[in-house]
Design a protein around this motif. Structure first.
Motif, PDB file in Angstrom:
ATOM      1  N   THR A   1       1.069   2.048  -3.842  1.00 20.34           N
ATOM      2  CA  THR A   1      -0.205   2.058  -4.529  1.00 20.34           C
ATOM      3  C   THR A   1      -0.914   3.163  -4.240  1.00 20.34           C
ATOM      4  OG1 THR A   1      -1.333   0.240  -3.279  1.00 20.34           O
ATOM      5  CG2 THR A   1      -0.275  -0.120  -5.139  1.00 20.34           C
ATOM      6  N   ASP A   2      -0.830   3.205  -2.553  1.00 20.02           N
ATOM      7  CA  ASP A   2      -1.469   4.976  -2.292  1.00 20.02           C
ATOM      8  C   ASP A   2      -0.792   5.806  -2.392  1.00 20.02           C
ATOM      9  OD1 ASP A   2      -3.068   3.542  -1.155  1.00 20.02           O
ATOM     10  OD2 ASP A   2      -2.854   3.727   0.816  1.00 20.02           O
ATOM     11  N   ASN A   3      -0.087   5.436  -3.421  1.00 18.37           N
ATOM     12  CA  ASN A   3       0.669   6.896  -3.742  1.00 18.37           C
ATOM     13  C   ASN A   3       0.119   7.152  -4.848  1.00 18.37           C
ATOM     14  OD1 ASN A   3       1.713   8.111  -1.491  1.00 18.37           O
ATOM     15  ND2 ASN A   3       4.041   6.291  -2.184  1.00 18.37           N
ATOM     16  N   ILE A   4      -0.443   6.619  -5.803  1.00 18.79           N
ATOM     17  CA  ILE A   4      -0.705   6.687  -7.796  1.00 18.79           C
ATOM     18  C   ILE A   4      -2.117   7.422  -7.284  1.00 18.79           C
ATOM     19  CG2 ILE A   4      -1.939   5.783  -9.213  1.00 18.79           C
ATOM     20  CD1 ILE A   4       0.137   3.511  -9.057  1.00 18.79           C
ATOM     21  N   THR A   5      -1.911   8.334  -7.293  1.00 21.07           N
ATOM     22  CA  THR A   5      -3.853   9.557  -7.037  1.00 21.07           C
ATOM     23  C   THR A   5      -4.036  10.188  -8.344  1.00 21.07           C
ATOM     24  OG1 THR A   5      -2.056  11.871  -6.937  1.00 21.07           O
ATOM     25  CG2 THR A   5      -2.769  10.494  -4.582  1.00 21.07           C
ATOM     26  N   THR A   6      -2.782  10.576  -9.490  1.00 18.31           N
ATOM     27  CA  THR A   6      -3.936  11.046 -11.069  1.00 18.31           C
ATOM     28  C   THR A   6      -4.635   9.556 -11.732  1.00 18.31           C
ATOM     29  OG1 THR A   6      -2.878  11.435 -13.282  1.00 18.31           O
ATOM     30  CG2 THR A   6      -1.855   9.718 -12.330  1.00 18.31           C
ATOM     31  N   ARG A   7      -5.781  10.706 -12.053  1.00 21.17           N
ATOM     32  CA  ARG A   7      -6.855   9.863 -13.264  1.00 21.17           C
ATOM     33  C   ARG A   7      -6.729  10.548 -14.011  1.00 21.17           C
ATOM     34  NH1 ARG A   7      -5.788   8.197  -8.197  1.00 21.17           N
ATOM     35  NH2 ARG A   7      -7.772   7.142  -6.670  1.00 21.17           N
TER      36      ARG A   7
ATOM     37  N   LEU B   1      -8.842   2.309  -9.150  1.00 19.93           N
ATOM     38  CA  LEU B   1      -8.513   3.093  -9.659  1.00 19.93           C
ATOM     39  C   LEU B   1      -9.927   3.105 -10.386  1.00 19.93           C
ATOM     40  CD1 LEU B   1      -4.885   3.447  -9.763  1.00 19.93           C
ATOM     41  CD2 LEU B   1      -6.903   4.722  -7.680  1.00 19.93           C
TER      42      LEU B   1
ATOM     43  N   LYS C   1       0.653  -1.131  -0.232  1.00 20.05           N
ATOM     44  CA  LYS C   1       0.074   0.220  -0.211  1.00 20.05           C
ATOM     45  C   LYS C   1       0.752   1.383   0.107  1.00 20.05           C
ATOM     46  CE  LYS C   1      -2.896   0.209   3.312  1.00 20.05           C
ATOM     47  NZ  LYS C   1      -4.052   1.007   2.201  1.00 20.05           N
TER      48      LYS C   1
ATOM     49  N   SER D   1     -11.559   8.910 -16.551  1.00 21.43           N
ATOM     50  CA  SER D   1     -11.399   9.813 -15.351  1.00 21.43           C
ATOM     51  C   SER D   1     -12.800   8.921 -14.790  1.00 21.43           C
ATOM     52  CB  SER D   1     -11.463  10.802 -15.161  1.00 21.43           C
ATOM     53  OG  SER D   1     -10.042  11.733 -15.914  1.00 21.43           O
TER      54      SER D   1
ATOM     55  N   LEU E   1     -10.850   5.291  -3.214  1.00 13.68           N
ATOM     56  CA  LEU E   1      -9.155   4.251  -3.270  1.00 13.68           C
ATOM     57  C   LEU E   1      -9.822   3.501  -2.451  1.00 13.68           C
ATOM     58  CD1 LEU E   1      -6.972   2.784  -4.676  1.00 13.68           C
ATOM     59  CD2 LEU E   1      -5.441   3.791  -3.634  1.00 13.68           C
TER      60      LEU E   1
ATOM     61  N   ASP F   1     -11.987   9.937  -7.093  1.00 17.93           N
ATOM     62  CA  ASP F   1     -10.770  10.253  -6.245  1.00 17.93           C
ATOM     63  C   ASP F   1     -10.761   9.436  -5.033  1.00 17.93           C
ATOM     64  OD1 ASP F   1      -7.978  10.032  -6.101  1.00 17.93           O
ATOM     65  OD2 ASP F   1      -8.174  12.325  -5.947  1.00 17.93           O
TER      66      ASP F   1
END
Length: 578
Positions: free
Chosen positions: A229-235, A271, A226, A348, A353, A351
């Motif tokens: 993976t939790d640092n991927i915020t772009t959509r 996501l 995590k 998109s 998760l 946001d």
């Protein structure tokens, strides 16, 4: 490192009932009413075939665990549907096929499949009968071993159709080949000496894989990934395509490509809503996982094999293969960025998760686990001992650590090493054992040397030989291909870190991306996202092939131009070692 992920609750029943359950499912899908969706939703075991045999898609269960709460109220209805089934028609999902009606058996009966199985059994029996004839085997050892290896390899390739697990086929093939070798060798003592030498080399790889798989399983049990993976915020669709690709690339350079694929595909399910775009992102994960595993000694089982046996070294491999590996990913990403699936508006997603809670001290376990994996090449350079010793050292450290931090916590036993050992891919390790012992028997008999001489006389270009091996690895398992190549060409033919060995590492690692069945990562993606072979062939194979060829061209260009890392980096003590 192909991994089997088993839910502990289902482990005992899956092996004994998997074949019967498959037949039962075929019959039950015809008899169940449309409202009975428990089978179609995958309530029973789900298996990923070919590369990994029996892989329970535990990650898929984890990925949708966030929605399990909302679906709980409807669960009793599903249970009632199971209980109300007609006794004469069906039975519960774990019942024996013998308890179903004759109509069910007739509906699921497949004469063509049974004929293939019968022919396979007859072929194996015929080969065994020939093996009994010592005089014939002694006079025709090479032919007998080649026939047996061909039959065994066919059983591995068509394991799904034959319903024979490839690990069992591999072990049976290995023992049979060494029996023939003992008959055809000048003496039994010679065969025993050859077997002892081969077993010592093979055990190093198996110990290394078992240690690495256990460490990764412990980190995964603590939800340590995590942190990544939790640092991927772009959509944004195009940005997300590149971010997912390179996160997977670097994750796979430390972990195995199968684990990286499962982690990233599980993330994508949270996501991005189901769509063609999500499937394309999953395909990017497959390409990136295979590319990321090709440029480090611990990123893929084939590069690990080459590293342990001395064909490649740590720094030189990373230095020479990093650029080709990046190119093999960047080219497909650039081409996919132009497709309509990526450029469609409205892709998109919110946001949000939904993910599982990280276990207590999960960050500590993640840092120590990844640190022990990265430390293995350093340990080898500092001590000169085989890499598996460094991996076992790391496992021992993590074992003591988890025992200490979870002392007295009976409800967290699953986070400790003994429970992790019950979930790792032991049958995958046995498959590697069988394949490598089989190939070593061919090497001991001199068959691989004869094949190498034939290829040298007919295909003088080593680049073409390595490239062909990569293309073939998209169809059949790259582990026996690389093992056979190592037996065909020794270090006297091509020294350590030669162009040939580095191309083998790159081509065998990335070539599997050209078909969805060409790698463990592809098979996992196919099962988790329900992607079929022909969708991947139409939408992805061309991009993967373009990246594969571009990477080869980049390697040849870099190699001929003698591009190297900065001198200061090359002088770092533990990096300059092998």
């Amino acid at each position: 490192m192909s991994s089997v992920l088993l839910n502990p609750v289902r482990t005992h029943i899956c092996y004994s009932l998997s074949h019967k359950f498959n037949k039962y499912t075929q019959a039950s899908q015809v008899l169940l009413p449309q409202s009975s969706s428990w089978l179609r939703q995958g309530d029973g075991p789900r298996f990923l075939s070919r590369r990994n045999g029996l892989i329970l898609a535990r990650a898929e269960d984890k990925a949708r665990s966030g929605s399990s709460t909302s679906s709980t109220p409807s669960q009793p209805d599903s249970d009632n549907q199971r209980q109300n089934l007609s006794p004469s028609g069906t039975c519960d999902p774990l019942c024996s096929i013998d308890e179903t009606s004759s109509e069910d058996i007739e509906a699921s009966y497949q004469p063509k499949t049974d004929l293939v199985k019968a022919l396979a059994v007859l072929a194996a029996a015929g080969t065994g009968a020939l093996a009994i004839n010592h005089s014939w085997v002694a006079a025709n050892q090479d032919l007998a071993m080649a026939l047996l290896f061909g039959i065994g390899y066919a059983g591995i390739i068509f394991e799904e159709s034959l319903a024979f697990n490839k690990s069992g086929v591999g072990l049976l093939m290995a023992v049979s080949l060494w029996v023939i070798r003992s008959i055809g060798a000048p003496s039994t003592e010679v065969a025993v000496s050859e077997l002892s030498h081969a077993s010592a080399e093979v055990s190093e790889i198996v110990f290394f894989l078992l240690g690495a798989m256990t460490i990764v399983e412990i980190v995964d049990a603590h939800q340590g990934f995590k942190l990544v993976t939790d640092n991927i915020t772009t959509r944004k669709p195009r940005t997300l395509l590149w971010v997912v690709g390179f996160v997977t690339f670097f994750l796979s350079s430390v972990l195995d490509n199968l684990t990286s694929t499962i982690v990233m595909v599980s993330l994508l399910r949270k996501l991005v809503p189901p769509s063609e775009y999500r499937k394309l992102l999953g395909a990017v994960v497959v390409i990136a996982a295979n590319a990321g595993g090709a440029w480090t000694p611990i990123g893929d089982v084939t590069t690990t094999m080459l590293w342990i046996h001395g064909q490649i070294s740590t720094l030189q491999t990373m230095k020479d293969l990093a650029i080709p590996a990046v190119i093999s990913l960047a080219v497909p990403l650039a081409l996919m960025s132009l497709t309509s699936e990526v450029n469609e508006k409205g892709q998109s997603s919110a946001d949000v998760l939904a993910s599982e809670q990280m276990a207590p001290r999960g960050k500590l376990v993640f840092c120590v686990g990844i640190g022990t994996l990265i430390f293995v090449p350093v340990f080898k350079a500092l001590t000169g001992l085989p890499p598996y010793m460094g991996m076992l050292l790391g496992l021992g450290v993590l074992w003591i650590l988890t025992d200490a931090i979870h002392y007295g916590e009976s409800e967290r036993q699953r986070l400790k090493v003994p429970q992790a050992l019950s979930r790792i891919d032991t049958q995958g390790a046995l498959f590697f054992l069988g394949i490598l012992l089989s190939v070593s028997s061919l090497e001991a008999a001199g068959i691989l040397r004869q094949l190498a001489n034939y290829l040298d006389s007919h295909i003088p270009s080593i680049e073409l030989i390595a490239s062909s091996i990569g293309v073939v690895s998209a169809i059949i398992d790259n582990v026996p291909l690389v093992a056979a190549t190592m037996g065909m060409y020794d270090l006297s033919s091509f020294p350590q870190d030669s162009e040939f060995w580095q191309l083998i590492a790159y081509c065998a690692g990335t070539g599997g991306s050209m078909l969805v069945i060409g790698s463990a990562a592809g098979v996992a993606f196919m099962g988790m996202e329900k992607v079929d072979f022909f969708w991947y062939l139409r939408k992805v194979s061309g991009f993967a092939f373009a990246g594969y060829t571009a990477g080869i061209a980049a390697y040849l260009a870099v190699h001929n131009l003698n591009i190297s890392v900065p001198t200061a980096l090359a002088q770092v003590p533990f990096l300059s070692g092998s």
